[in-house]
Design an enzyme around this catalytic site. Structure first.
Site, PDB file in Angstrom:
ATOM      1  N   SER A 234     -33.683  22.754 -34.076  1.00 30.61           N
ATOM      2  CA  SER A 234     -34.610  23.098 -35.374  1.00 30.61           C
ATOM      3  C   SER A 234     -34.195  22.503 -36.568  1.00 30.61           C
ATOM      4  CB  SER A 234     -34.890  24.600 -35.336  1.00 30.61           C
ATOM      5  OG  SER A 234     -35.947  24.876 -35.877  1.00 30.61           O
ATOM      6  N   ASP A 328     -43.322  22.536 -27.421  1.00 30.58           N
ATOM      7  CA  ASP A 328     -42.755  23.173 -28.551  1.00 30.58           C
ATOM      8  C   ASP A 328     -44.092  23.170 -29.298  1.00 30.58           C
ATOM      9  OD1 ASP A 328     -41.538  23.646 -30.764  1.00 30.58           O
ATOM     10  OD2 ASP A 328     -40.396  21.789 -30.984  1.00 30.58           O
ATOM     11  N   HIS A 362     -39.627  25.197 -27.685  1.00 32.55           N
ATOM     12  CA  HIS A 362     -38.870  25.069 -28.910  1.00 32.55           C
ATOM     13  C   HIS A 362     -37.295  25.595 -28.714  1.00 32.55           C
ATOM     14  CE1 HIS A 362     -37.962  24.186 -33.216  1.00 32.55           C
ATOM     15  NE2 HIS A 362     -37.429  25.219 -33.199  1.00 32.55           N
TER      16      HIS A 362
END
Length: 420
Positions: A234, A328, A362
């Site tokens: 991330s 995601d 994600h």
């Protein structure tokens, strides 16, 4: 008498276990249930329905779940499907050294639909799922500006060094580092905001902080001095890509569901300045479940006005691996990774790779980490949507964890230090 066996009963969280039940009436429909309490006392649970065979047995490596939280043959499904009794919580181990997660497995003679059943199970088994192997050492790091925790495998070394970072939740998160050390890496869980005396939020990021961390790790007597790897997810993957592009100590980089440009905050490194692309907060979407869909807030790095925000990965000394879930829903990570690949081709950098996992979201984490499609974040008033689908996401976690370790092992040189 109904019996339940789990092997092994004590294991690392990223290791598979075998679950079998026996002594059941032939073709009886049963419920297998798993649950645990996290370090704050919150309950996470899962359950699946099975039909015993003619011998009164259920073997999760062979028997398909007929319903519940998943269906089909899924040996680790009870662990993958663990979900919070209180919505929007994320299962995350904080104290990796002190204790394991104790997972209670239960067999019921009927369908259990309640999250917290009142009836007593026919058989139970408690197993331990650890985040650190015996002999791994944890050292809290306060070296210059660097804040983190270093995990060292047992033995003299030298070990391949890896800097491990997470994203926008901030703080010091150690569970991936402890697992990496359990598999032979010297792993530095690196905090970079919202921890100790570090800034409480991200404003301007100084890449020299990360360079200090790389120098510290390379200089440790049990770590190879030939260069370090970086693993990050991330927002951390954004930092990792910048480290790969500018820091000579970085030998290999794994970016998990990140971007190819600086977003929000600016990044400096000496005379270098990368202005962050402004977030487009007005494009935040709220889902029908009351969670935030963040993807639309990140602008297109191909726009002329954002060229100064794109990270020049062609400058990287070592190879870069992008691990991406195509479902995601926090970042448009597949788009960003493809843009990074296109830039690598444009500038002739041939050691940039992309692995895309269909159905994954994600939060690609080590195996054994339950699927978390949405959870609360400390910096947002509403939960964030992470995306993904349970079975393909967790299978991607199995695959990506192996690929991550193989990539780092292949590309981080580990020569023995000269002894004085």
């Amino acid at each position: 008498m109904v019996g339940l066996s789990v092997y092994p009963e004590i294991s690392l969280v990223d290791e598979p276990v075998k679950i079998q039940a026996w002594g059941l009436p032939p073709e009886q429909v049963i419920t297998l249930r798993a649950w645990l309490k996290d370090e704050k006392g919150q309950i996470f649970y899962s359950r699946a329905f099975y039909k015993a065979d003619m011998d009164g047995k259920v073997d999760l490596e062979k028997s398909p779940a007929t319903g519940g939280d998943f269906h089909g043959v899924c040996p680790m499904g009870l662990f993958w499907a663990l979900k919070p009794a209180v919505p929007f919580l994320r299962l995350m181990k904080r104290d990796v050294m002190g204790s394991p997660f104790s997972v209670q497995l239960e067999v019921y003679h009927s369908l259990v639909l309640d999250a917290l059943p009142e009836e007593s199970p026919a058989a139970t088994k408690v197993i331990e799922r650890w985040y650190v192997a015996p002999g791994v050492q944890r050292i809290l790091i306060r070296d210059g500006r660097v804040r983190g925790a270093l995990f060292l495998p047992p033995g003299e070394g030298p070990f391949p060094g890896v800097i491990d970072m997470f994203g926008g939740v901030g703080g010091l998160i150690e569970f991936r580092s402890s697992l990496l050390a359990s598999h032979g890496f010297a792993a530095l869980a690196l905090a970079y905001f919202a921890y100790d005396d570090l800034p409480s939020y991200l404003s301007e990021v100084d890449l020299k902080y990360f360079e200090e961390a790389a120098q510290f790790l390379c200089g440790h007597p049990k770590v190879s001095s030939d260069g370090v790897g970086v693993v990050a997810i991330s927002k951390g993957a954004e930092m990792a890509l910048a480290m790969a592009s500018y820091l000579p100590q970085v030998a290999a980089t794994v970016c998990i569901n990140g971007t190819n440009a600086v977003n929000g905050n600016s990044l400096i490194y000496g005379d270098v300045l990368l202005n962050g692309m402004p977030y487009q907060a007005e494009k935040l979407l709220i889902t029908e479940y009351g969670s935030l869909y963040f993807t639309n807030t990140m602008d297109d790095p191909r726009k002329p006005e954002h060229q100064g925000s794109v990270i020049p990965l062609e400058k990287a000394r070592g190879p870069i691996l992008f691990l991406v879930g195509d479902k995601d829903q926090n970042y448009n990570s597949l788009f960003f990774a493809r843009e990074a690949m296109a830039r690598a081709v444009k500038y002739g950098k041939k050691d940039v790779y992309l692995q895309c996992y269909p159905g994954a979201g994600h939060l690609l984490e080590p195996p054994g980490s339950p699927f978390c499609p949405v959870s609360q974040s400390p910096f947002f008033p509403l939960p964030l949507t992470w995306g993904g689908e349970l079975i393909p996401h967790c299978r991607a976690q199995d695959t990506s964890w192996k690929e991550l370790q193989e990539f780092l092992s292949r590309h981080i040189r580990c020569s023995r230090r000269n002894k004085l």
